[in-house]
Design a protein around this motif. Structure first.
Motif, short mmCIF file in Angstrom:
data_model
loop_
_atom_site.label_atom_id
_atom_site.label_comp_id
_atom_site.label_asym_id
_atom_site.label_seq_id
_atom_site.Cartn_x
_atom_site.Cartn_y
_atom_site.Cartn_z
N PHE A 119 0.83 -1.21 0.00
CA PHE A 119 0.00 0.00 0.00
C PHE A 119 0.86 1.26 0.00
N ARG A 120 1.90 1.26 0.82
CA ARG A 120 2.76 2.44 0.91
C ARG A 120 3.50 2.68 -0.40
N PHE A 121 4.11 1.63 -0.95
CA PHE A 121 4.83 1.80 -2.22
C PHE A 121 3.89 2.30 -3.32
N ALA A 122 2.71 1.71 -3.41
CA ALA A 122 1.76 2.12 -4.45
C ALA A 122 1.30 3.56 -4.23
N THR A 123 1.10 3.94 -2.98
CA THR A 123 0.68 5.30 -2.68
C THR A 123 1.75 6.32 -3.09
N TYR A 124 3.00 6.04 -2.71
CA TYR A 124 4.09 6.95 -3.06
C TYR A 124 4.31 6.99 -4.57
N ALA A 125 4.22 5.82 -5.22
CA ALA A 125 4.42 5.75 -6.66
C ALA A 125 3.34 6.50 -7.42
N GLY A 126 2.14 6.57 -6.86
CA GLY A 126 1.03 7.23 -7.53
C GLY A 126 0.88 8.69 -7.20
N THR A 127 1.81 9.24 -6.44
CA THR A 127 1.73 10.65 -6.05
C THR A 127 2.15 11.57 -7.19
N THR A 128 1.35 12.59 -7.42
CA THR A 128 1.65 13.57 -8.47
C THR A 128 2.90 14.37 -8.10
N GLY A 129 3.78 14.56 -9.09
CA GLY A 129 4.95 15.41 -8.89
C GLY A 129 6.23 14.71 -8.52
N ILE A 130 6.18 13.39 -8.26
CA ILE A 130 7.42 12.68 -7.94
C ILE A 130 8.26 12.54 -9.21
N SER A 131 9.53 12.26 -9.05
CA SER A 131 10.41 12.04 -10.19
C SER A 131 10.31 10.58 -10.64
N LYS A 132 10.37 10.36 -11.94
CA LYS A 132 10.31 8.99 -12.46
C LYS A 132 10.76 8.97 -13.91
N ILE A 133 10.99 7.77 -14.39
CA ILE A 133 11.39 7.63 -15.79
C ILE A 133 10.22 8.01 -16.68
N ALA A 134 10.55 8.49 -17.88
CA ALA A 134 9.51 8.95 -18.80
C ALA A 134 8.61 7.80 -19.25
N ALA A 135 9.20 6.63 -19.45
CA ALA A 135 8.44 5.44 -19.86
C ALA A 135 9.02 4.23 -19.14
#
Length: 291
Positions: A119-135
């Motif tokens: 739940f925590r990982f999914a919540t953080y991963a789904g947060t708007t504005g975090i840094s991530k790879i383009a694809a």
């Protein structure tokens, strides 16, 4: 029965230790001294501070007055899950405390903690504005893994994310690939983290579905990868970027004498907490996932 109740209380006190030993995300738990209760039972209040930057200094009028704003943000708990179990009195006439301890610890280790991590990982991963790879990308070699981690570190460095307390959460497969590269090269990259945590893919998705336990097909409860979810390769999380405030208690234990429905011990477990990201610290999270 007094002896059995004492055993129950002893095992209840140990549940927090079980959680700490089995949880992969407990290192991110927030400082509870910074949190205070809100007006309602389902919310907490966290402090936020903002201030003006430097201004020109004048030899005639001196300093330009700046403003400092300290506000309190109200955040609602977003995780509230529970279960109740019963143990027949005759099956546990002399070992009720032991039976409860075994069942509760196994329940937390195999059911509760994996779900909380997911739940925590999914919540953080789904947060708007975090840094991530383009694809999304599949990493097939140790060099690919190290290159992706270096790119993530560079992004966080450029965004001026604090170097300390950066945690690398990564699948065991990818970590082993990275470690099999030239020792000096891999060590130089991996030593930059406060801690490296291996996360099984079964807890590592960008989105999950929580089963409600009552709907047809969801009676067993637990969680599953969402249809929109992607497998996470790794995440880098700077601890101060997240608000992770857990509450996990066994609310009550009912003896067979007080159980009005049947001749059984009954015990109840509830996991209640919060996993969120500070609005102004989203850059403190970097996500790398598969396509």
């Amino acid at each position: 029965m007094a002896n059995a109740i004492t055993k129950f209380k002893t095992y209840i006190a140990l549940l927090d230790e079980v959680y700490k030993q089995a949880s992969l995300t407990s290192d991110l738990d927030s400082d509870q001294s910074l949190v205070k209760a809100g007006a309602n039972a389902n919310e907490i209040i966290i402090p936020k501070i903002s201030m003006d930057g430097l201004a020109d200094y004048s030899r005639n009028s001196g300093y330009v007055k700046g403003d400092v704003t300290l506000t309190n943000e109200t955040v609602q708990f977003n995780y509230d899950r529970g279960r109740k179990f019963s143990v027949d009195n005759m099956d546990n006439e002399e070992t009720a405390g032991l039976a409860f301890g075994k069942l509760s610890s196994e329940f937390i280790r195999t059911k509760t903690v994996p779900e909380q991590d997911a739940f925590r990982f999914a919540t953080y991963a789904g947060t708007t504005g975090i840094s991530k790879i383009a694809a999304g990308a599949t990493l097939t070699s140790g060099n690919d893994v190290l290159a992706a981690i270096v790119a993530a570190q560079n992004k966080m460095d450029e965004d001026e994310v604090a170097q300390e307390d950066r945690y690398l959460f990564i699948t065991p497969t990818l970590l082993n690939l990275a470690k099999n590269v030239d020792t000096t090269k891999s060590k130089a990259v991996l030593d930059d983290f406060a801690k490296i945590v291996k996360v099984p893919q079964s807890r590592f998705y960008t989105a999950i579905d929580l089963k409600d336990g009552t709907t047809e097909g969801e009676e067993t409860g637990g969680y599953a990868k969402a249809t929109t979810g992607k497998d996470i390769n790794f995440m880098i999380i700077q601890k101060s970027a997240v608000i992770q405030y857990p509450k996990h208690t066994v609310n009550k234990v009912i003896t067979p004498e007080k159980n009005q429905s049947d001749d059984s011990w009954m015990f109840f477990f509830r996991a209640y907490g919060l996993a969120d990201v500070y609005e102004n610290k989203a850059a403190g999270i970097y996500l790398h996932h598969k396509a």
